[in-house]
Design a protein around this motif. Structure first.
Motif, PDB file in Angstrom:
ATOM      1  N   ILE A 173      62.590 -33.399   7.294  1.00  0.00           N
ATOM      2  CA  ILE A 173      61.937 -33.515   8.606  1.00  0.00           C
ATOM      3  C   ILE A 173      60.441 -33.727   8.423  1.00  0.00           C
ATOM      4  N   TYR A 174      59.835 -32.956   7.515  1.00  0.00           N
ATOM      5  CA  TYR A 174      58.397 -33.085   7.308  1.00  0.00           C
ATOM      6  C   TYR A 174      58.019 -34.373   6.586  1.00  0.00           C
ATOM      7  N   SER A 175      58.867 -34.820   5.663  1.00  0.00           N
ATOM      8  CA  SER A 175      58.516 -36.027   4.903  1.00  0.00           C
ATOM      9  C   SER A 175      58.773 -37.298   5.704  1.00  0.00           C
ATOM     10  N   LEU A 176      59.804 -37.292   6.564  1.00  0.00           N
ATOM     11  CA  LEU A 176      60.139 -38.496   7.331  1.00  0.00           C
ATOM     12  C   LEU A 176      59.251 -38.659   8.559  1.00  0.00           C
ATOM     13  N   LEU A 179      65.543 -29.610  -4.720  1.00  0.00           N
ATOM     14  CA  LEU A 179      64.773 -30.808  -5.050  1.00  0.00           C
ATOM     15  C   LEU A 179      63.799 -31.169  -3.934  1.00  0.00           C
ATOM     16  N   GLY A 180      64.291 -31.143  -2.681  1.00  0.00           N
ATOM     17  CA  GLY A 180      63.446 -31.513  -1.545  1.00  0.00           C
ATOM     18  C   GLY A 180      62.249 -30.594  -1.391  1.00  0.00           C
ATOM     19  N   ASN A 181      62.486 -29.279  -1.439  1.00  0.00           N
ATOM     20  CA  ASN A 181      61.389 -28.332  -1.258  1.00  0.00           C
ATOM     21  C   ASN A 181      60.433 -28.319  -2.443  1.00  0.00           C
ATOM     22  N   LEU A 182      60.964 -28.493  -3.660  1.00  0.00           N
ATOM     23  CA  LEU A 182      60.085 -28.562  -4.834  1.00  0.00           C
ATOM     24  C   LEU A 182      59.198 -29.794  -4.789  1.00  0.00           C
ATOM     25  N   VAL A 183      59.743 -30.916  -4.322  1.00  0.00           N
ATOM     26  CA  VAL A 183      58.949 -32.133  -4.205  1.00  0.00           C
ATOM     27  C   VAL A 183      57.826 -31.942  -3.187  1.00  0.00           C
ATOM     28  N   THR A 191      69.778 -25.596   7.171  1.00  0.00           N
ATOM     29  CA  THR A 191      68.396 -25.592   7.684  1.00  0.00           C
ATOM     30  C   THR A 191      67.364 -25.686   6.567  1.00  0.00           C
ATOM     31  N   PRO A 192      67.431 -24.846   5.500  1.00  0.00           N
ATOM     32  CA  PRO A 192      66.458 -25.013   4.409  1.00  0.00           C
ATOM     33  C   PRO A 192      66.534 -26.369   3.715  1.00  0.00           C
ATOM     34  N   MET A 193      67.733 -26.997   3.765  1.00  0.00           N
ATOM     35  CA  MET A 193      67.888 -28.313   3.139  1.00  0.00           C
ATOM     36  C   MET A 193      67.205 -29.408   3.961  1.00  0.00           C
ATOM     37  N   LEU A 194      67.266 -29.296   5.298  1.00  0.00           N
ATOM     38  CA  LEU A 194      66.741 -30.361   6.161  1.00  0.00           C
ATOM     39  C   LEU A 194      65.234 -30.280   6.376  1.00  0.00           C
ATOM     40  N   ASN A 195      64.639 -29.087   6.229  1.00  0.00           N
ATOM     41  CA  ASN A 195      63.209 -28.924   6.508  1.00  0.00           C
ATOM     42  C   ASN A 195      62.316 -29.905   5.757  1.00  0.00           C
ATOM     43  N   PRO A 196      62.477 -30.081   4.437  1.00  0.00           N
ATOM     44  CA  PRO A 196      61.585 -31.033   3.750  1.00  0.00           C
ATOM     45  C   PRO A 196      61.766 -32.466   4.214  1.00  0.00           C
TER      46      PRO A 196
END
Length: 617
Positions: A597-600, A348-352, A590-595
């Motif tokens: 980090i960039y969005s916040l 969900l995070g990366n797709l958003v 790590t792949p879960m937290l990346n979006p």
């Protein structure tokens, strides 16, 4: 024939590279075509020559797969380069005034890279198809090289689907180049027919003569050989047509270009005039030929026979058992919930992130272009392992087939390396933005961004296939239990029953190269960035410049920190189950937290997300 082909193509390469008059796109592609022809013929003929000399026609399973893979790679490369050369002739004849601007060095290198990438993809598709075969009912190949269609006929399992897939892949990789050549020559002929003078028509068409002859020879022998074998199936006839396609064609190509091309003949004469001692030149090439023959001989002597096995006894040995984290049934629901929730959040995070960047024109910049690709790589990285873990918990089966294990290993290395390469490219992007702000849009233009993405993809694919090829040459005769939740290359090396000291050295060497270069690139970029920021006079300017790197730097530290921590802890503790637990942080968290980090940490992303959500509402 082999010596003539080697000498002719090497002369073309030497002539083009040594004569400044030939430093044009057409001869650049011709040089690459000659190099592909050398590799194409060297894949089969040295093995055949050594086999005749040693009276041994045996080739190992790994050697057979390697030969088949390289044969398809360089064969497809030939076809792609001929298509690129047809496009080059189209631009030269139909758009002569813009030829230098269109066929610039960057585009030429890009076209060669694209050709190599497509050829590598075609080669690996064929290799994966053959790897799906569990066993072979016969080990006699009625050809002088490992032909994929012959190997499919030798498979003891049902190969109908494999045949369909192989013919489909072959049709796609063969049809696209032929269509490109036809389209180019249709435009060329249409343009030439509009010329008023006969002399102009002849001069324009004469520039295509050599290329058209090579195209007819290459595709004519290939299509004729396969149509002949389809109509009159005969192993011996297949061998004869294969000789025409794999040996005669690469041998004749340099002669067609040298005999029909004045520029090549003039350059050859100048090269001959500059060479004071032709005998030493010939002896030099003979020494190269002898060295190649000795290398081929040493490789052949090290090969062993494809062992005949009964089909019904092989199925069980081609499966692995993924032990995962714990055998306790009470912990399975917790593990399932944890992995399912993390996977859904990651997707969900990366797709958003991808949707927000794609839907907002304000974010159509190089930095966010690379970020969207990083999110796609994270989706692929997480999807390689987590769905398998979830499925295993639900079905209470932790078995994975040999082909499935190789596929998972290959995909994991590919997306992991792509993550690393993209983080390096993003570091370079930040370096250009901070150190060269006025030239940023000129340097990071769309063509350069696409080229950087393609190179990252190509390097990742190469790293992935090197790992896959290394593991595919191992034989497994001990315990088939992998103390991990995915197929990890070091774990598979421990399970192999043959000597793996060389493989371990190669594994660490490949890891050092494909891991060390990106890390060095990131360190160098941030060294330049920090040096540039420190020269800014105001504190506000320093903060503003460095804040553009905050998200990227956080992701870099998370990615490499967890990766290095995992491998250092596994090297010190030697507890496989603990290594599996640490891998969760690297491969899932790590792949879960990346979006996030960039969005916040990024105002542009937060605003784009807000606009995106408002449009949906």
């Amino acid at each position: 024939m082999y010596l003539v082909a080697m000498l002719g193509n090497m002369l073309i390469i030497l002539t083009v590279s040594s004569d400044s008059h030939l430093h044009t796109p057409m001869y650049f592609f011709l040089c690459n075509l000659s190099l592909a022809d050398i590799c194409f013929i060297s894949t089969t003929v040295p093995k055949m020559i050594v086999g005749i000399q040693t009276h041994s026609r045996v080739i190992s399973y790994g050697g057979c797969l390697t030969q088949m893979s390289f044969l398809i790679l360089f064969g497809c490369m030939d076809g792609m380069l001929l298509t690129v050369m047809a496009y080059d002739r189209f631009v030269a004849i139909c758009h002569p005034l813009h030829y230098s601007a269109i066929m610039n060095p960057c585009l030429c290198c890009f076209l060669v890279l694209i050709s190599f990438f497509i050829s590598l993809l075609d080669s690996q598709m064929h290799t994966l198809i053959v790897l799906q075969l569990a066993c072979f009912k016969d080990v006699n190949i009625s050809n002088f090289f490992c032909d994929p269609s012959q190997l499919l006929h030798l498979g003891c399992s049902d190969t109908f689907t494999n045949n369909i897939v192989m013919y489909f892949v072959g049709a796609i990789s063969g049809f696209l180049p032929i269509s490109g050549i036809f389209c180019s020559y249709y435009k060329i002929v249409s343009s030439i027919l509009r010329f008023p003078s006969i002399g102009g028509k002849y001069k324009a068409f004469s520039t295509c003569g050599s290329h058209l002859s090579v195209v007819c020879l290459f595709y004519g022998t290939a299509i004729g050989g396969y149509l002949g074998s389809a109509l009159l199936p005969s192993p011996r006839k297949d061998e004869v047509t294969s000789v025409m396609y794999t040996i005669v064609t690469p041998m004749l190509n340099p002669f067609i270009y040298s005999l029909r091309n004045r520029d090549i003949k003039s350059a050859l004469w100048r090269l001959y005039s500059r060479t004071s001692n032709l005998g030493s030149f010939v002896r030099h090439h003979n020494s190269i030929r002898n060295a190649l023959t000795l290398v081929s001989s040493s490789q052949v002597f090290s090969k062993r026979c494809l062992c005949y096995v009964e089909p019904q006894n092989l199925t069980g040995t081609l499966e692995f058992l993924l032990l995962g984290f714990s055998d306790d049934p009470e912990l399975q629901p917790l593990t399932f919930s944890l992995f399912m929730s993390m996977y859904l959040v990651t997707m969900l995070g990366n797709l958003v992130i991808i949707l927000a960047i794609g839907s907002d024109s304000r974010l159509h910049t190089p930095m966010y272009f690379f970020l969207s690709n990083l999110s796609m790589a994270d989706i692929g990285f997480s999807s390689t392992t987590v769905p398998k873990v979830i499925l295993d918990i639900q079905t209470r089966s932790r078995v994975i087939s040999y082909a499935g294990c190789l596929t998972q290993l290959s995909s994991l290395n590919f997306f992991g390396c792509l993550d690393s390469a993209l983080l390096t490219v993003m570091a370079y992007d930040r370096f250009v933005a901070i150190c060269y702000p006025l030239q940023y849009l000129d340097i990071m233009n769309p063509r350069v961004c696409s080229l950087l993405l393609l190179v990252s993809f190509l390097i990742s694919l190469l790293d992935s296939q090197l790992h896959c090829l290394m593991i595919s040459q191992l034989s497994f005769c001990t315990s088939m239990e992998i103390p991990h939740f995915f197929c990890d290359p070091p774990q598979l090396l421990e399970l192999a029953c043959n000597d793996t000291s060389t493989n371990k050295t190669l594994l660490y060497f490949i890891g050092a190269i494909f891991g060390g270069i990106p890390v060095s690139g990131i360190f160098f970029s941030y060294y330049k960035i920090v040096s540039s920021i420190l020269r800014i006079s105001s504190s506000g300017g320093k903060y503003k410049a460095f804040s553009t790197c905050g998200s990227h730097l956080s992701v870099v530290c998370l990615f490499y920190g967890t990766g290095l921590g995992l491998y250092l802890s596994s090297a010190v503790s030697h507890f496989p189950r603990k290594a599996a637990g640490a891998s969760v942080v690297y491969a899932v968290v790590t792949p879960m937290l990346n979006p996030f980090i960039y969005s916040l940490r990024n105002r542009d992303i937060k605003r784009a997300l807000q606009r995106f959500l408002n449009r949906i509402a």
